[in-house]
Design a protein around this motif. Sequence first.
Motif, short mmCIF file in Angstrom:
data_model
loop_
_atom_site.label_atom_id
_atom_site.label_comp_id
_atom_site.label_asym_id
_atom_site.label_seq_id
_atom_site.Cartn_x
_atom_site.Cartn_y
_atom_site.Cartn_z
N LYS A 103 0.03 8.12 0.21
CA LYS A 103 -0.24 9.32 -0.69
C LYS A 103 -0.52 10.47 0.30
O LYS A 103 -1.18 10.28 1.43
CB LYS A 103 -1.24 9.25 -1.61
CG LYS A 103 -1.05 7.91 -2.71
CD LYS A 103 -1.97 8.08 -3.80
CE LYS A 103 -1.92 7.06 -4.64
NZ LYS A 103 -3.06 6.45 -5.44
N GLU B 181 -5.82 1.65 4.44
CA GLU B 181 -5.58 0.16 4.08
C GLU B 181 -4.13 -0.20 4.38
O GLU B 181 -3.73 -1.55 4.58
CB GLU B 181 -5.70 0.06 2.30
CG GLU B 181 -7.09 -0.02 1.99
CD GLU B 181 -8.08 -0.75 2.78
OE1 GLU B 181 -7.79 -1.92 3.08
OE2 GLU B 181 -9.18 -0.05 3.27
N TRP B 182 -3.27 0.73 4.56
CA TRP B 182 -1.80 0.50 4.94
C TRP B 182 -1.83 -0.02 6.47
O TRP B 182 -1.17 -0.92 6.53
CB TRP B 182 -1.06 2.00 4.88
CG TRP B 182 0.39 1.93 5.57
CD1 TRP B 182 1.45 1.52 4.68
CD2 TRP B 182 0.91 1.80 6.86
NE1 TRP B 182 2.47 1.29 5.50
CE2 TRP B 182 2.38 1.55 6.64
CE3 TRP B 182 0.37 2.00 7.97
CZ2 TRP B 182 3.07 1.48 7.79
CZ3 TRP B 182 1.12 2.19 9.14
CH2 TRP B 182 2.40 1.74 9.08
N VAL C 198 0.85 -1.04 -0.05
CA VAL C 198 0.03 0.12 0.12
C VAL C 198 0.91 1.14 -0.14
O VAL C 198 1.77 1.41 1.08
CB VAL C 198 -0.97 -0.18 1.45
CG1 VAL C 198 -1.71 1.31 1.34
CG2 VAL C 198 -1.80 -1.27 1.22
N LYS D 98 -8.97 7.24 2.78
CA LYS D 98 -9.57 5.98 2.74
C LYS D 98 -8.48 4.92 2.19
O LYS D 98 -8.63 3.74 2.72
CB LYS D 98 -10.80 5.69 2.20
CG LYS D 98 -12.03 6.55 2.89
CD LYS D 98 -13.24 6.66 1.83
CE LYS D 98 -14.14 7.37 2.64
NZ LYS D 98 -15.33 8.01 2.04
N GLN D 99 -7.73 5.26 1.26
CA GLN D 99 -6.67 4.21 0.52
C GLN D 99 -5.56 4.41 1.62
O GLN D 99 -5.13 2.91 1.87
CB GLN D 99 -6.20 4.77 -0.70
CG GLN D 99 -7.25 4.91 -1.86
CD GLN D 99 -6.92 5.62 -2.86
OE1 GLN D 99 -5.47 6.15 -3.10
NE2 GLN D 99 -7.85 6.11 -3.91
N ASN D 100 -5.07 5.37 2.28
CA ASN D 100 -4.08 5.27 3.40
C ASN D 100 -4.40 4.25 4.65
O ASN D 100 -3.64 3.94 5.32
CB ASN D 100 -3.81 6.85 3.94
CG ASN D 100 -3.04 7.39 2.90
OD1 ASN D 100 -2.47 6.78 1.87
ND2 ASN D 100 -2.58 8.79 3.07
N GLU E 100 -10.93 10.43 -0.05
CA GLU E 100 -10.85 9.06 -0.73
C GLU E 100 -9.28 8.77 -0.61
O GLU E 100 -9.02 7.38 -0.31
CB GLU E 100 -11.21 9.27 -2.27
CG GLU E 100 -12.78 9.46 -2.28
CD GLU E 100 -13.46 8.58 -1.76
OE1 GLU E 100 -13.07 7.25 -1.92
OE2 GLU E 100 -14.26 8.78 -0.99
N ILE E 101 -8.31 9.55 -0.56
CA ILE E 101 -7.09 9.17 -0.56
C ILE E 101 -6.62 8.64 1.07
O ILE E 101 -5.87 7.70 1.21
CB ILE E 101 -5.99 10.37 -0.66
CG1 ILE E 101 -6.01 10.76 -2.16
CG2 ILE E 101 -4.52 10.12 -0.33
CD1 ILE E 101 -5.42 12.07 -2.53
#
Length: 116
Positions: free
Chosen positions: A10, A34-35, A7, A30-32, A27-28
Motif C-alpha cells: 500500500k 511483511e512483503w 501481501v 509495518k504491513q508493507n 502502520e502501513i
Amino acid sequence: VAAPVSVVLKDINFDFDKYVIRPGDAEILKQNREWFSANAGKKMRIEGYCDERGTVEYNLVLGQKRADSAKAYLVNLGVDGKQIKTVSYGKEKPIDPGHNEAAWAKNRRAHFSPLP
C-alpha cells in the motif's frame, strides 16, 4: 499445504511540503514490511511523488526525501536496505489529475513496487 500469503503493498501519503512518516502511515509501512517476509530475496522500488505545486527541481528533491524516508523506516524495521531502490518522480505522474487539495493530498505519496 497452506497457500502462499499474498501481501498487498500500500502507498503512504505525506503532509504538504513534508517527508515525515505520519503514525497511520507507519502502520502501513509495518504491513508493507511483511512483503519482504513473504518474498524472501526479492527487491522493491519506492517511488516518491509530490503534488503539482512548486518547481520541478524542488519536487524532485522532495520526492526523493519521501522515498528515502520510507526506505529508512523499513530498514529500521529490519529490512535489508540493499533490497530497496528509491526514485523520485516529483510532480510527474500524478495519481489524481485534479487541481485541488483532495487531489494534491493523494499525489503526495510514496508508492511501493516489487522489482522483477
